[in-house]
Design an enzyme around this catalytic site. Structure first.
Site, mmCIF file in Angstrom:
data_model
loop_
_atom_site.group_PDB
_atom_site.id
_atom_site.type_symbol
_atom_site.label_atom_id
_atom_site.label_comp_id
_atom_site.label_asym_id
_atom_site.label_seq_id
_atom_site.Cartn_x
_atom_site.Cartn_y
_atom_site.Cartn_z
ATOM 1 N N GLY A 123 29.313 74.053 -21.859
ATOM 2 C CA GLY A 123 28.635 73.680 -23.091
ATOM 3 C C GLY A 123 27.325 72.989 -22.772
ATOM 4 O O GLY A 123 27.175 72.396 -21.698
ATOM 5 N N GLN A 164 20.059 67.738 -24.251
ATOM 6 C CA GLN A 164 20.143 67.826 -22.784
ATOM 7 C C GLN A 164 19.018 68.655 -22.182
ATOM 8 O O GLN A 164 18.826 68.641 -20.964
ATOM 9 C CB GLN A 164 21.485 68.428 -22.359
ATOM 10 C CG GLN A 164 22.672 67.534 -22.682
ATOM 11 C CD GLN A 164 23.963 68.177 -22.204
ATOM 12 O OE1 GLN A 164 24.548 68.978 -22.912
ATOM 13 N NE2 GLN A 164 24.387 67.830 -20.994
ATOM 14 N N CYS A 199 29.886 66.378 -17.341
ATOM 15 C CA CYS A 199 28.717 66.638 -18.183
ATOM 16 C C CYS A 199 27.551 66.981 -17.272
ATOM 17 O O CYS A 199 27.359 66.332 -16.246
ATOM 18 C CB CYS A 199 28.403 65.391 -19.007
ATOM 19 S SG CYS A 199 26.962 65.564 -20.077
ATOM 20 N N LEU A 200 26.777 68.003 -17.646
ATOM 21 C CA LEU A 200 25.645 68.408 -16.809
ATOM 22 C C LEU A 200 24.605 67.291 -16.699
ATOM 23 O O LEU A 200 23.826 67.260 -15.748
ATOM 24 C CB LEU A 200 24.992 69.674 -17.373
ATOM 25 C CG LEU A 200 25.871 70.923 -17.331
ATOM 26 C CD1 LEU A 200 25.158 72.101 -17.985
ATOM 27 C CD2 LEU A 200 26.275 71.273 -15.905
ATOM 28 N N HIS A 225 32.710 66.843 -27.370
ATOM 29 C CA HIS A 225 31.791 66.362 -26.330
ATOM 30 C C HIS A 225 30.348 66.745 -26.668
ATOM 31 O O HIS A 225 29.443 65.902 -26.622
ATOM 32 C CB HIS A 225 32.219 66.965 -24.976
ATOM 33 C CG HIS A 225 31.296 66.660 -23.835
ATOM 34 N ND1 HIS A 225 31.691 65.965 -22.716
ATOM 35 C CD2 HIS A 225 29.984 66.966 -23.635
ATOM 36 C CE1 HIS A 225 30.659 65.857 -21.888
ATOM 37 N NE2 HIS A 225 29.614 66.454 -22.418
ATOM 38 N N GLU A 226 30.141 68.027 -27.019
ATOM 39 C CA GLU A 226 28.774 68.496 -27.280
ATOM 40 C C GLU A 226 28.198 67.868 -28.545
ATOM 41 O O GLU A 226 27.013 67.518 -28.588
ATOM 42 C CB GLU A 226 28.737 70.026 -27.382
ATOM 43 C CG GLU A 226 29.166 70.761 -26.111
ATOM 44 C CD GLU A 226 28.450 70.297 -24.854
ATOM 45 O OE1 GLU A 226 27.296 69.832 -24.939
ATOM 46 O OE2 GLU A 226 29.062 70.365 -23.774
ATOM 47 N N HIS A 234 26.622 64.517 -28.155
ATOM 48 C CA HIS A 234 25.227 64.519 -27.678
ATOM 49 C C HIS A 234 24.244 64.486 -28.846
ATOM 50 O O HIS A 234 23.162 63.907 -28.743
ATOM 51 C CB HIS A 234 24.957 65.770 -26.839
ATOM 52 C CG HIS A 234 25.451 65.688 -25.418
ATOM 53 N ND1 HIS A 234 24.997 64.739 -24.518
ATOM 54 C CD2 HIS A 234 26.345 66.445 -24.738
ATOM 55 C CE1 HIS A 234 25.601 64.923 -23.344
ATOM 56 N NE2 HIS A 234 26.434 65.947 -23.446
HETATM 57 NI NI NI Z 1 27.617 66.675 -21.888
#
Ligand code: NI
Length: 187
Positions: free
Chosen positions: A45, A50, A98-99, A140-141, A144
């Site tokens: 995701g 991000q 998480c990236l 999670h997404e 953000h």
């Molecule tokens: Ni993340």
């Protein structure tokens, strides 16, 4: 085109994002670029903040984790202006990554069942009840988009224990396997 992933400590990750309108310029290309960036960095995701855009846009492809989470099989989603309604209050704890937090994985409590309303990439309204790991990815997404990160759900004691690693990311000392944008240096 691959886009750099903004890393923990960057102020854009902490802003509340704006809704996306149908007139948003080059939206199709942006969505394609976000998928390409997500696949290259092996995430399931990616949220627009991000890649440095504070708009309410998320891409997800949960299929890579379908072996362990069957509800994720074939689930490729573009979420525009998503809204979550919590259906099951009890929280389940699982490890997340998480990236924007390379090299880290921490246990996070999330509710099991949600109703998600969103617009897909041609702005068709969609609604679905989601459970399991797919529900977790969506939560999670969507965090953000509110300027939140999973680390915010981790206990203060645990956060203290990984403070060194968090500081390394903030200070640009963490190696990242994909193009990344570190927090601006404090002077
Ligand atoms: Ni993340």
């Amino acid at each position: 085109m691959k886009l750099p992933v903004y890393l923990y400590g960057h102020p854009l990750l902490r802003k509340v994002s704006e809704p996306v309108g149908e007139d948003y310029p080059d939206l199709d290309r942006l969505i394609d670029d976000m998928f390409e960036t997500m696949y290259y960095s092996e995430g399931v995701g990616l949220a627009a903040p991000q890649i440095g855009k504070n708009i309410r846009l998320v891409v997800i492809d949960a299929d890579p984790v379908a072996d362990t989470h069957p509800e994720c099989a074939g689930r490729k989603l573009t979420l525009i202006n998503p809204e979550i309604e919590v259906l099951e209050g009890e929280k389940i704890t699982r490890a997340e990554g998480c990236l924007s937090l390379p090299g880290l994985s921490e246990n996070v409590g999330r509710v099991e069942k949600i109703r998600l309303k969103w617009l897909d990439r041609d702005f068709t309204p969609r609604e679905e009840v989601m459970e399991g790991f797919l529900s977790r990815i969506v939560q999670h997404e969507c965090d953000h988009l509110e300027g939140k990160m999973y680390i915010d759900h981790v206990s203060p004691i645990r956060r203290q224990l990984i403070r060194g690693k968090l500081n390394d990311i903030v200070n640009g000392k963490t190696k990242c396997d994909y193009p990344a944008k570190y927090a601006p240096r404090r002077r």
